[in-house]
Design an enzyme around this catalytic site. Structure first.
Site, PDB file in Angstrom:
ATOM      1  N   ASN A 101       0.833  -1.212   0.000  1.00 30.59           N
ATOM      2  CA  ASN A 101       0.000   0.000   0.000  1.00 30.59           C
ATOM      3  C   ASN A 101       0.859   1.250   0.000  1.00 30.59           C
ATOM      4  O   ASN A 101       0.580   2.224  -0.714  1.00 30.59           O
ATOM      5  CB  ASN A 101      -0.909  -0.004   1.229  1.00 30.59           C
ATOM      6  CG  ASN A 101      -2.348  -0.281   0.876  1.00 30.59           C
ATOM      7  OD1 ASN A 101      -2.733  -0.284  -0.278  1.00 30.59           O
ATOM      8  ND2 ASN A 101      -3.173  -0.515   1.877  1.00 30.59           N
ATOM      9  N   ASP A 120      -6.406  -1.776  -2.994  1.00 28.96           N
ATOM     10  CA  ASP A 120      -7.768  -2.313  -3.115  1.00 28.96           C
ATOM     11  C   ASP A 120      -7.865  -3.296  -4.273  1.00 28.96           C
ATOM     12  O   ASP A 120      -8.503  -4.354  -4.172  1.00 28.96           O
ATOM     13  CB  ASP A 120      -8.761  -1.170  -3.318  1.00 28.96           C
ATOM     14  CG  ASP A 120      -8.916  -0.301  -2.074  1.00 28.96           C
ATOM     15  OD1 ASP A 120      -8.488  -0.754  -0.983  1.00 28.96           O
ATOM     16  OD2 ASP A 120      -9.469   0.807  -2.186  1.00 28.96           O
ATOM     17  N   GLU A 174      -6.285  -6.843   5.380  1.00 31.57           N
ATOM     18  CA  GLU A 174      -5.766  -7.728   4.339  1.00 31.57           C
ATOM     19  C   GLU A 174      -5.931  -9.200   4.708  1.00 31.57           C
ATOM     20  O   GLU A 174      -5.310 -10.065   4.083  1.00 31.57           O
ATOM     21  CB  GLU A 174      -4.284  -7.427   4.073  1.00 31.57           C
ATOM     22  CG  GLU A 174      -3.338  -7.818   5.183  1.00 31.57           C
ATOM     23  CD  GLU A 174      -3.177  -6.763   6.267  1.00 31.57           C
ATOM     24  OE1 GLU A 174      -2.191  -6.833   7.023  1.00 31.57           O
ATOM     25  OE2 GLU A 174      -4.032  -5.861   6.355  1.00 31.57           O
TER      26      GLU A 174
END
Length: 434
Positions: A301, A310, A337
């Site tokens: 991320n 995403d 996650e």
């Protein structure tokens, strides 16, 4: 005839009515009713709906109308037989013909004709069969009255009033209207043929018949209008209930589904897990839980941004789906996650193999992960725990063991499966897969 308040539900700036195939605005509703609306009421000559809606109305009412037509046919046969006695007093010179026509022919036509119409005629023609039976009765009455030499021949025409009233009480408006017009024409023609038009009895009987026709036709029109209105309201209510059920199901689905991955969310997973646990306790069957964690996802991320993160989670969820057994497993987004899987009636080894399929499927995506310290592509670590529960077992122990196995897989280098039997009475078996 059809006030908007009965036919439409109001939303800001618009009238709509839901009738099976969707919602209609006020203009479409007017079209569906089959005719122009004048001052909030429909013209009686356009009493039907538009073709598609009319077909649905006729289909829904077919059984009820068939029951009424059967009863009317049988009662008509009994009435005709009873009228033989009346004509014996009024028209004695025609008794044998009356007996043949009213006592034999007409009842046979009523009974067997109705059965023939019911078996072979379209539904729409059943309504006209009532008018046809009534017309046959009218023609018989006219023939008997005109053929008789009795001084009471004119008075016998009063039977026409009874025939029309009987049929109109059951028939739809348009067949009743056709029969009424034919009866009035026949009545006037019979009086003219008897050359009794100036006779006070002839004039009074004509006025009586016309008044009767006016009242019975109005009654038939009102009854059909109210029947159609009640049916339309019932259909609207059914369609509204269907819309509410669909909306409720959609809301329930939304409440159970993770919006990002379209998997079950944590709340729904907990509910399913509770049900599977209770069922496994009752059946003494083994169940397993898998916890799946995307390796070094925070670093992914930070490097690629949240939109890419995403997309990565959606891809992992899509890769996991084919690894599940059909109908026996439930997969959910556990949080962040992490993903979770519950498998009913399965052993530790079978669950471990599913975990291994998940690990391989995610690695085979070959999604680059430059920030990962355990490989060049996105990978997952999987913790697997299984248990054959009994009254002394604990669901919390099953979950705790799966979490410990996930921690073990991550601490041993990630991109691997670690499995352990959560049964406290069994040996602590650890199985790993690189």
């Amino acid at each position: 005839m059809w006030p908007r308040a009965w036919l439409a539900k109001t939303v800001p700036g618009k009238h709509t009515a839901c009738l099976g195939s969707g919602c209609m605005d006020s203009a479409q509703l007017e079209t569906a009713l089959g005719g122009p609306v004048v001052s909030g009421r429909m013209c009686p000559w356009h009493a039907g709906f538009a073709p598609a809606l009319e077909a649905r109305f006729q289909r829904d009412q077919a059984a009820h109308r068939l029951h009424l037509i059967r009863r009317a046919s049988r009662l008509g046969a009994v009435f005709a037989i009873g009228m033989v006695l009346t004509d014996w007093f009024l028209l004695p010179d025609m008794f044998w013909q009356v007996l043949l026509l009213k006592g034999v022919l007409f009842p046979l036509v009523c009974v067997f004709g109705q059965q023939a119409v019911e078996r072979w005629a379209p539904v729409a023609l059943r309504e006209w069969s009532l008018a046809g039976g009534g017309l046959l009765g009218v023609l018989i009455c006219l023939y008997v009255s005109l053929s008789s030499q009795s001084v009471w021949a004119l008075e016998s025409l009063v039977v026409l009033d009874i025939v029309v009233m009987f049929v109109t009480a059951v028939a739809r408006f348009l067949p009743a209207l056709a029969l009424s017009v034919a009866t009035l024409a026949g009545h006037l023609a019979a009086i003219h043929a008897m050359q009794l038009m100036p006779h006070p009895v002839a004039q009074s009987s004509t006025i009586l018949l016309m008044s009767l026709l006016a009242f019975t036709l109005y009654a038939a029109w009102v009854l059909e209008r109210d029947e159609r209105r009640a049916w339309l309201m019932a259909r609207q209510e059914e369609d509204l209930q269907q819309e509410l059920r669909r909306a409720h199901d959609a809301m329930a689905q939304t409440a159970r589904t993770d919006s990002l991955t379209q998997l079950a969310n944590r709340r729904h997973f907990d509910e399913v897990l509770g049900h599977v646990w209770a069922d496994s306790v009752a059946r003494r069957q083994s169940l397993a839980v898998l916890l799946v964690d995307v390796d070094h996802f925070k670093a992914f991320n930070d490097l690629h941004g949240h939109p890419a993160g995403d997309a990565c989670l959606r891809a992992v969820a899509a890769a996991m789906r084919p690894c599940m057994r059909k109908g026996g497993d439930v997969m959910a987004r556990w949080g962040g996650e992490e993903f979770a899987v519950v498998m009913s009636d399965t052993s530790l080894e079978s669950a471990r193999l599913v975990g291994e399929r998940i690990r391989i499927a995610v690695s085979d995506m070959a999604r680059p992960h430059a920030a990962s310290r355990s490989g060049a592509v996105v990978s997952v670590s999987v913790g697997v725990s299984a248990m054959r529960p009994d009254s002394q077992s604990s669901l919390a122990e099953l979950l705790r063991t799966a979490d410990l196995c996930l921690y073990e897989a991550k601490s041993r280098g990630r991109n691997r499966v670690w499995a352990r039997d959560a049964d406290p009475y069994a040996s602590d078996t650890l199985v790993s897969a690189a």
